[in-house]
Design a protein around this motif. Sequence first.
Motif, short mmCIF file in Angstrom:
data_model
loop_
_atom_site.label_atom_id
_atom_site.label_comp_id
_atom_site.label_asym_id
_atom_site.label_seq_id
_atom_site.Cartn_x
_atom_site.Cartn_y
_atom_site.Cartn_z
N UNK A 1 0.82 -1.35 -0.06
CA UNK A 1 -0.13 -0.12 -0.23
C UNK A 1 0.76 1.18 -0.23
N UNK A 2 2.25 1.12 0.04
CA UNK A 2 3.06 2.30 0.14
C UNK A 2 2.71 3.39 1.10
N UNK A 3 2.25 3.03 2.52
CA UNK A 3 1.80 3.82 3.43
C UNK A 3 0.67 4.58 3.04
N UNK A 4 -0.21 4.34 1.87
CA UNK A 4 -1.33 5.00 1.76
C UNK A 4 -2.27 4.65 2.47
N UNK A 5 -3.29 5.63 3.02
CA UNK A 5 -4.28 5.19 3.88
C UNK A 5 -5.66 6.31 3.60
N UNK A 6 -5.55 6.86 2.07
CA UNK A 6 -6.55 7.38 1.65
C UNK A 6 -7.33 6.59 0.47
N UNK A 7 -7.13 5.55 0.26
CA UNK A 7 -7.73 4.80 -0.80
C UNK A 7 -7.26 5.07 -2.06
N UNK A 8 -6.09 5.63 -2.18
CA UNK A 8 -5.62 6.06 -3.56
C UNK A 8 -4.86 4.91 -4.28
N UNK A 9 -3.97 4.11 -3.36
CA UNK A 9 -3.03 3.14 -3.99
C UNK A 9 -3.82 1.94 -4.04
N UNK A 10 -4.14 1.15 -5.19
CA UNK A 10 -4.79 0.12 -5.59
C UNK A 10 -3.76 -0.93 -5.78
N UNK A 11 -4.30 -2.16 -4.75
CA UNK A 11 -3.37 -3.40 -4.83
C UNK A 11 -4.17 -4.43 -5.64
N UNK A 12 -3.70 -4.89 -6.81
CA UNK A 12 -4.35 -5.88 -7.37
C UNK A 12 -3.90 -7.22 -7.41
N UNK A 13 -4.69 -8.09 -6.85
CA UNK A 13 -4.14 -9.42 -6.33
C UNK A 13 -5.14 -10.22 -7.17
N UNK A 14 -4.84 -11.05 -8.28
CA UNK A 14 -5.86 -11.77 -8.89
C UNK A 14 -6.79 -10.86 -9.66
N UNK A 15 -8.10 -11.39 -9.46
CA UNK A 15 -9.15 -10.40 -10.01
C UNK A 15 -9.66 -9.46 -8.85
N UNK A 16 -9.05 -9.20 -7.54
CA UNK A 16 -9.48 -8.60 -6.78
C UNK A 16 -8.40 -7.10 -6.43
N UNK A 17 -9.16 -6.07 -6.59
CA UNK A 17 -8.62 -4.73 -6.10
C UNK A 17 -8.91 -4.33 -4.95
N UNK A 18 -7.65 -4.26 -3.87
CA UNK A 18 -7.82 -3.66 -2.53
C UNK A 18 -7.27 -2.31 -2.39
N UNK A 19 -7.98 -1.46 -1.49
CA UNK A 19 -7.63 -0.36 -1.33
C UNK A 19 -7.54 -0.17 0.07
N UNK A 20 -6.75 0.82 0.75
CA UNK A 20 -6.82 0.97 2.19
C UNK A 20 -7.21 2.39 2.56
N UNK A 21 -8.27 2.41 3.62
CA UNK A 21 -8.82 3.78 3.72
C UNK A 21 -9.13 3.63 5.32
N UNK A 22 -8.45 4.58 5.89
CA UNK A 22 -8.60 5.11 7.55
C UNK A 22 -8.63 3.34 8.16
N UNK B 1 -14.68 -1.41 -11.09
CA UNK B 1 -14.35 -0.09 -10.37
C UNK B 1 -12.84 0.24 -10.53
N UNK B 2 -12.30 1.20 -10.86
CA UNK B 2 -11.08 1.43 -10.70
C UNK B 2 -10.29 2.35 -9.78
N UNK B 3 -11.43 3.19 -9.23
CA UNK B 3 -10.90 4.03 -8.00
C UNK B 3 -12.07 4.14 -7.16
N UNK B 4 -11.85 4.43 -5.77
CA UNK B 4 -12.94 4.37 -4.89
C UNK B 4 -13.87 5.82 -5.07
N UNK B 5 -14.97 5.55 -5.04
CA UNK B 5 -15.90 6.68 -4.96
C UNK B 5 -16.63 6.80 -3.74
N UNK B 6 -16.80 8.09 -3.10
CA UNK B 6 -17.28 8.27 -1.90
C UNK B 6 -18.70 8.85 -1.74
N UNK B 7 -19.41 8.47 -0.50
CA UNK B 7 -20.49 9.32 -0.50
C UNK B 7 -20.32 10.66 0.56
N UNK B 8 -21.40 11.14 0.92
CA UNK B 8 -21.10 12.55 1.80
C UNK B 8 -20.32 12.48 2.85
#
Lengths: 166, 372
Positions: free
Chosen positions: B94-115, B125-132
């Motif tokens: 994740x390279x110390x990313x905690x805002x959901x920007x760095x996407x780690x692709x493993x197999x068919x899954x894409x993981x992000x870390x958020x808070x 989906x290619x990036x996280x979209x947020x609600x209000x």
Amino acid sequence: MEQLLENFSLDLFVKQTILFLVLIFLMVKFAWKPILTALNDREESIQGALDAAEDAKKEMQNLQADNEKLIKEARAERETLLKEAREIKTKMIEDAKGEAKAEADKMIAQAQAAIEAERKAAVADLKSQVASLSVDIAEKVVKSELSNKDKQLGLVEEMLGQATLN
Amino acid sequence: MKVIPKTITSLSFIFLISFTAFATGDKKEGQSSHGDPVNTPEEINEYIQHHVKDSHDFHMFSYFSDGEEHHVGFPLPVILWGENGLSAFMSSAFHHDDDGKEIVAKGESNFVRLHGKIYELNAGATEVSFDEAHHPTNASTPIDLSITKSVFGILLIGLLMLLWFGGLAKQYKKKAIPTGFGRVLEPLVLYVRDEIAKPNIGPKYRKFTGYLMTVFFFIWILNLMGLTPFGFNVTGQLAVTAALALITLVVYLFSSNGHFWSHQLWMPGVPYFLRPLLAVIELAGTLIIKPFSLMVRLFANITAGHIVVMSLIAIGITMQEQMSAVGSTILSFILSLFITLIEVLVAFLQAYIFTMLSALFIGMAVEEPEHH
């Protein structure tokens, strides 16, 4: 409250529960059970040793009491023995004294009787010797007195002088 | 004498993994959300908040040189059970990313870390979209089996406890009195048994002593670890204290006897019309209030302790304008020294209270009726 719930992570909860249960199991099996058993055994052995020491102390006290009793008894026995011995001794001395006195008295009496008998014999002997001696002397005197005439006459005179005729 | 090298080995083991395995991750100034050392009250607050939470990597400290932020620590394995089954990778991905920007692709899954949480992006989906409310809308949460910082702490302490107390147990096979480090541990074991288990549980203490000892040493050692600069805050995790409290609840519920329940549900010596009311109160106490108080007390005390210590250390930065650098440093040093000393006491106290109350609750559940 909402923040509390947000902080709560169900994943971590599950992981902690499982890991902790495993830890409890392992710790009980490999650590707590042997440790507690060993500690209990040790405490029991210490308690046993203390009890044994206490028992030994009591036994010692009993023995000492017994010893003292024995010593007391022995002392009392000695006392009585000594007393008896003393009594026997005095009695023996008394008896010996009595016997000796009786014997002595008897011996003295015998001696006295013997002395008396001796004395009597001696006196009797003396008397007979004196008698014969005096007869000899008288014979000799008479013999010498009557050997010459003068003397015979003198004697007759003297005797006549003494025998006053009344 | 064999124990001392073992102790040294186990201690150096901690230091070894702490320092030799560290990886430094670099972050360019532009990428950073702050770009500067942590020095504003908001940043400090965020830093503290971040510290008291669980984390996917073991982060010890950061420093800035040449305008770059360097993180010192080491990555931990991330194990996820998502839509496409199991996937595992190191948290460094994740390279110390905690805002959901760095996407780690493993197999068919894409993981992000958020808070501090890992999300799996929905298919396509290619990036996280947020609600209000800044919650992701196009991602699901996989089952997270990762060795997080807290799990790492739990494993480490569990291993140390097994090593130390297993060693002590082994010593008793050969001699009646332990030597070396075992001599330190034995009075602690005796303390828990004689001062916590025996007086609170009574004659049946033996069956529960294993649990109480595990809880006591687990909490105490983790509390003390939390005071080291390694940054563990395991006993300050609500999930951890909840699990501990729940286990205590299960232990005393399953060991309770008829006498206990007759007093719970139909309190003798009380007017009849009050008994149902009392039963409700007693049940609430036994089933909810007691474990809840156990859970919150430990969590709140330890978390509060961490926040206070870090806040007092932060005085050295935040009060610089008012008191000059030297003054604020001295003030923060003195205050944090005192509070750290108090925290050492609190570390023991909270372990003691948790264990003592657990023993008390178990004791109430197994108490035999008195024969008059």
